[in-house]
Design a protein around this motif. Structure first.
Motif, PDB file in Angstrom:
ATOM      1  N   SER A 163       4.004  -5.903  -8.811  1.00  0.00           N
ATOM      2  CA  SER A 163       4.612  -4.571  -8.691  1.00  0.00           C
ATOM      3  C   SER A 163       4.110  -3.651  -9.787  1.00  0.00           C
ATOM      4  N   VAL A 166       0.258  -2.779  -8.843  1.00  0.00           N
ATOM      5  CA  VAL A 166       0.139  -1.845  -7.712  1.00  0.00           C
ATOM      6  C   VAL A 166       0.634  -0.464  -8.117  1.00  0.00           C
ATOM      7  N   THR A 167       1.730  -0.418  -8.871  1.00  0.00           N
ATOM      8  CA  THR A 167       2.252   0.878  -9.341  1.00  0.00           C
ATOM      9  C   THR A 167       1.215   1.602 -10.196  1.00  0.00           C
ATOM     10  N   LEU A 170      -1.744   2.873  -7.952  1.00  0.00           N
ATOM     11  CA  LEU A 170      -1.388   3.992  -7.082  1.00  0.00           C
ATOM     12  C   LEU A 170      -1.108   5.261  -7.883  1.00  0.00           C
ATOM     13  N   CYS A 194       6.344   0.944  -0.647  1.00  0.00           N
ATOM     14  CA  CYS A 194       5.617  -0.320  -0.724  1.00  0.00           C
ATOM     15  C   CYS A 194       6.586  -1.474  -0.901  1.00  0.00           C
ATOM     16  N   MET A 214       1.218  -7.445   0.509  1.00  0.00           N
ATOM     17  CA  MET A 214       1.502  -6.059   0.137  1.00  0.00           C
ATOM     18  C   MET A 214       1.475  -5.181   1.374  1.00  0.00           C
ATOM     19  N   ILE A 216       1.860  -1.142   2.225  1.00  0.00           N
ATOM     20  CA  ILE A 216       1.913   0.168   1.567  1.00  0.00           C
ATOM     21  C   ILE A 216       1.800   1.265   2.610  1.00  0.00           C
ATOM     22  N   SER A 235       5.862   7.963   2.494  1.00  0.00           N
ATOM     23  CA  SER A 235       4.474   7.519   2.365  1.00  0.00           C
ATOM     24  C   SER A 235       3.791   8.338   1.280  1.00  0.00           C
TER      25      SER A 235
END
Length: 327
Positions: A163, A166-167, A170, A194, A214, A216, A235
């Motif tokens: 987490s 990915v955070t 992004l 996500c 994952m 997203i 989104s």
């Protein structure tokens, strides 16, 4: 498509991308890709069927005019800057879920970092058996095989590690204020973009392999969602007011994830815990945790050294290891 055809497709597309707006001759393609001119023509026709616009001109060769937003290996690999993650990819246009396919591949001996990815899931799965809505060509639906040499007791930390990674990826690509909800959701303005699903197989208190899934919401629009999800999800496109190239996001995630994962294996969970708290959406707020032993309400104040969420009730601190969370 077999491995040789995949390799030719990947090399052919990479060569067209390398030449940009310029033409590349059939002879040069044949030499660089190491296949016949007839085979090149067949692969170009296949790429056209996938939505690529490839212009052919006598005595000049071929030129790529337009590329669709696909997440196939030939799109991902030319932009990938990792050592292991994403080097081996299995791709489908549509699957029920990437998770069981990744499990199957892992049991067959897939190397760490092997990736299963699709354009659409018809039966995408979230945590606790929930359905994850995965409309076609609009999100990132993928599962990564990991083989960490860690005890089973540390496995839940991998969800928190993912987490964070990915955070960070992004946020860097989109500039959006993405936050983490314990244990596995990423949010924008309180709405989910996500979900991360960690499943594993272990033996004798050691992890044999992990499948890190994952899902997203990238370019998903509200009309794609069923009625029960409207108002709960969002989104990147809705939040950012623009569409995003999924391959750019995927390669950024894999690079960030590889680095964070290797740091976790070397330095342990503490650096992950600090980063997680930096991006957490719920700290300082009162939450309700639905645990297997009943409901617990308290102020979320952070993670303990194992990754459990700490709730404060007056002078008492209560660790939450597994639950649904209401903020």
């Amino acid at each position: 498509m077999d491995a040789l055809a995949n390799r030719i497709r990947e090399s052919l597309l990479a060569l067209l991308l390398e030449h940009g707006d310029s033409y590349v001759s059939g002879e040069e393609i044949s030499q660089r890709v190491n296949c016949s001119r007839t085979a090149i023509w067949k692969h170009i026709e296949e790429l056209r069927k996938e939505g690529y616009q490839i212009e052919a001109r006598p005595r000049s060769g071929y030129r790529l005019v337009y590329r669709p937003d696909r997440v196939a290996p030939e799109e991902i690999k030319p932009e990938l800057h990792t050592r292991r993650f994403g080097k081996e990819i299995r791709y489908w246009r549509q699957v029920a879920s990437t998770q069981p396919l990744a499990h199957e591949w892992a049991r067959e001996g897939a190397a760490e970092g092997s990736l299963v990815i699709t354009e659409e899931q018809t039966q995408g799965r979230g945590r606790l058996g929930r359905i994850w809505h995965s409309p076609p060509y609009s999100g990132i639906w993928m599962s990564l095989v990991l083989r960490p040499a860690i005890p089973l007791t540390q496995a839940p930390q991998l969800t928190l590690m993912a987490s964070v990674a990915v955070t960070r990826a992004l946020r860097r690509v989109t500039g959006l204020d993405i936050r983490i909800k314990w244990p596995n959701d990423l949010l924008i303005d309180g709405k989910k973009i996500c979900g991360i699903l960690t499943e594993l197989r272990g033996e004798q208190d050691q992890v044999q392999y992990v499948v890190l899934g994952m899902g997203i919401n990238v370019n998903v629009t509200p009309d794609f969602w069923p009625e029960e999800l409207k108002g709960k999800g969002t989104s990147l496109a809705i939040a950012g007011g623009r569409t995003y190239r999924r391959v750019e996001l995927i390669t950024a995630i894999l690079k960030e994830l590889e680095g964070i994962y290797e740091g976790f294996l070397t330095h342990g969970f503490e650096p992950i815990r600090i980063l997680w708290e930096e991006y957490a959406a719920m700290l300082g707020t009162t939450i309700r945790a639905h645990t297997p032993h009943g409901e617990v309400t308290g102020e979320a104040i952070g993670l303990d050294p194992t990754g459990a969420l700490i709730l404060r009730q007056g002078d008492t601190k209560i660790p939450i290891f597994s639950s649904d969370i209401d903020v």
